[in-house]
Design a protein around this motif. Sequence first.
Motif, PDB file in Angstrom:
ATOM      1  N   ALA A   1     -11.882  -9.178  -6.038  1.00 35.91           N
ATOM      2  CA  ALA A   1     -10.986  -8.100  -6.481  1.00 35.91           C
ATOM      3  C   ALA A   1     -11.665  -6.743  -6.323  1.00 35.91           C
ATOM      4  N   VAL A   2     -12.913  -6.651  -6.784  1.00 33.65           N
ATOM      5  CA  VAL A   2     -13.650  -5.390  -6.650  1.00 33.65           C
ATOM      6  C   VAL A   2     -13.872  -5.063  -5.170  1.00 33.65           C
ATOM      7  N   LYS A   3     -14.176  -6.086  -4.377  1.00 33.85           N
ATOM      8  CA  LYS A   3     -14.411  -5.878  -2.943  1.00 33.85           C
ATOM      9  C   LYS A   3     -13.142  -5.356  -2.255  1.00 33.85           C
ATOM     10  N   ALA A   4     -11.998  -5.956  -2.567  1.00 36.92           N
ATOM     11  CA  ALA A   4     -10.725  -5.519  -1.977  1.00 36.92           C
ATOM     12  C   ALA A   4     -10.413  -4.080  -2.381  1.00 36.92           C
ATOM     13  N   HIS A   5     -10.601  -3.770  -3.645  1.00 41.06           N
ATOM     14  CA  HIS A   5     -10.399  -2.415  -4.181  1.00 41.06           C
ATOM     15  C   HIS A   5     -11.268  -1.416  -3.402  1.00 41.06           C
ATOM     16  N   GLN A   6     -12.518  -1.777  -3.180  1.00 39.63           N
ATOM     17  CA  GLN A   6     -13.447  -0.873  -2.490  1.00 39.63           C
ATOM     18  C   GLN A   6     -13.157  -0.781  -0.997  1.00 39.63           C
ATOM     19  N   LEU A   7     -12.728  -1.903  -0.387  1.00 41.18           N
ATOM     20  CA  LEU A   7     -12.420  -1.876   1.049  1.00 41.18           C
ATOM     21  C   LEU A   7     -11.301  -0.892   1.374  1.00 41.18           C
ATOM     22  N   LEU A   8     -10.366  -0.743   0.443  1.00 45.98           N
ATOM     23  CA  LEU A   8      -9.256   0.202   0.643  1.00 45.98           C
ATOM     24  C   LEU A   8      -9.583   1.587   0.085  1.00 45.98           C
ATOM     25  N   SER A   9     -10.815   1.752  -0.424  1.00 48.46           N
ATOM     26  CA  SER A   9     -11.251   3.018  -1.040  1.00 48.46           C
ATOM     27  C   SER A   9     -10.370   3.430  -2.209  1.00 48.46           C
ATOM     28  N   CYS A  10      -9.937   2.444  -2.997  1.00 48.64           N
ATOM     29  CA  CYS A  10      -9.132   2.752  -4.183  1.00 48.64           C
ATOM     30  C   CYS A  10      -9.985   3.501  -5.201  1.00 48.64           C
ATOM     31  N   ASP A  11      -9.306   4.151  -6.123  1.00 48.67           N
ATOM     32  CA  ASP A  11     -10.009   5.002  -7.084  1.00 48.67           C
ATOM     33  C   ASP A  11      -9.437   4.812  -8.486  1.00 48.67           C
ATOM     34  N   VAL A  12     -10.291   4.781  -9.468  1.00 47.56           N
ATOM     35  CA  VAL A  12      -9.991   4.727 -10.900  1.00 47.56           C
ATOM     36  C   VAL A  12      -9.504   3.340 -11.351  1.00 47.56           C
ATOM     37  N   TYR A  13      -8.382   2.860 -10.782  1.00 46.56           N
ATOM     38  CA  TYR A  13      -7.916   1.532 -11.186  1.00 46.56           C
ATOM     39  C   TYR A  13      -6.995   0.928 -10.135  1.00 46.56           C
TER      40      TYR A  13
END
Length: 311
Positions: free
Chosen positions: A242-254
């Motif tokens: 989940a964290v990896k997917a969030h970071q791969l898309l450069s998501c921010d905050v939540y």
Amino acid sequence: MKIAVLYGGISGEREVSLSTGKGVIQALINKGHEVKGIDFDPGKLDEVLNLDVDLVFIGLHGRFGEDGKIQGLLDMLNIPYVGSGVLSSALAMDKAKSKQIFSSQGIQTAFSRTYVVNQFEKLSDIVMDVKANFSIPFVVKPNQEGSTLGLTIVKEEQQIQKALEVASASDSVLLVEEYVGGREVTVPVVGKQGEEEALPVIEIIPKNDYYDFDSKYKPGGSEHIVPAKVSEDLTKQLQTNAVKAHQLLSCDVYSRVDFIINENNIPIILEVNTLPGMTPTSLFPDSAQVIGWSYDDLIERFVTLSVTDKK
């Protein structure tokens, strides 16, 4: 702080967004902020263009909210906002593109094909290609839509044409993917970029065949088990992915990342939600509550992260 909350909107998820907006507004007031609520309509941009606030909390879901468009407008106006920026919002909304990114980085996805409707003379040509590449059951859905709107699980061949028609009413790009049966789970992610953490995994047990719109938003439509009753190893794998997917898309905050755990106990990623439902009874707050964060505290945490992140 002076905070504007954008909610409502004109997407198929308007009703959910109205609930999110109501909850967020009350939480911010409870935390002592001066709040201006705006039922957002792209045809009435003056309300946004003339904003005089310290921060915007985007409580919109679906098109013109979750797809990067409102984020681009706020960037041009130099108004800081809570959550992911233009590129990550657009990528997360584009299921086909985000799946390509996840797959290339070792996160397992379901086999799928994308169809651009206007590249085919008629819908029956897509039907033929689908029949040639998929065996029943499989899923047909709009490439850019949330809350399972326009989604059909095709269980019989004669359903294919209708499923494509339903999906194409929401989007000109369709996604067809193999049906993955199993346990539905979701993982909230929160934190400043590079320091994100995954909250407890939630298992969703829908009352219907799958986690459809009614299961998500009607009272009693689904049961949430937090933390999910999965092994420690699988919990760690889900949270890491989940964290990896969030970071791969450069998501921010939540964000909130959805998975299916298949019959072999392998997590298959479904999508990343950059603006997940944020009503007091939504999945994200349910998970946060398990580690002692109240709904009001969670919303305030998003605000604090946004202010420190974007200075």
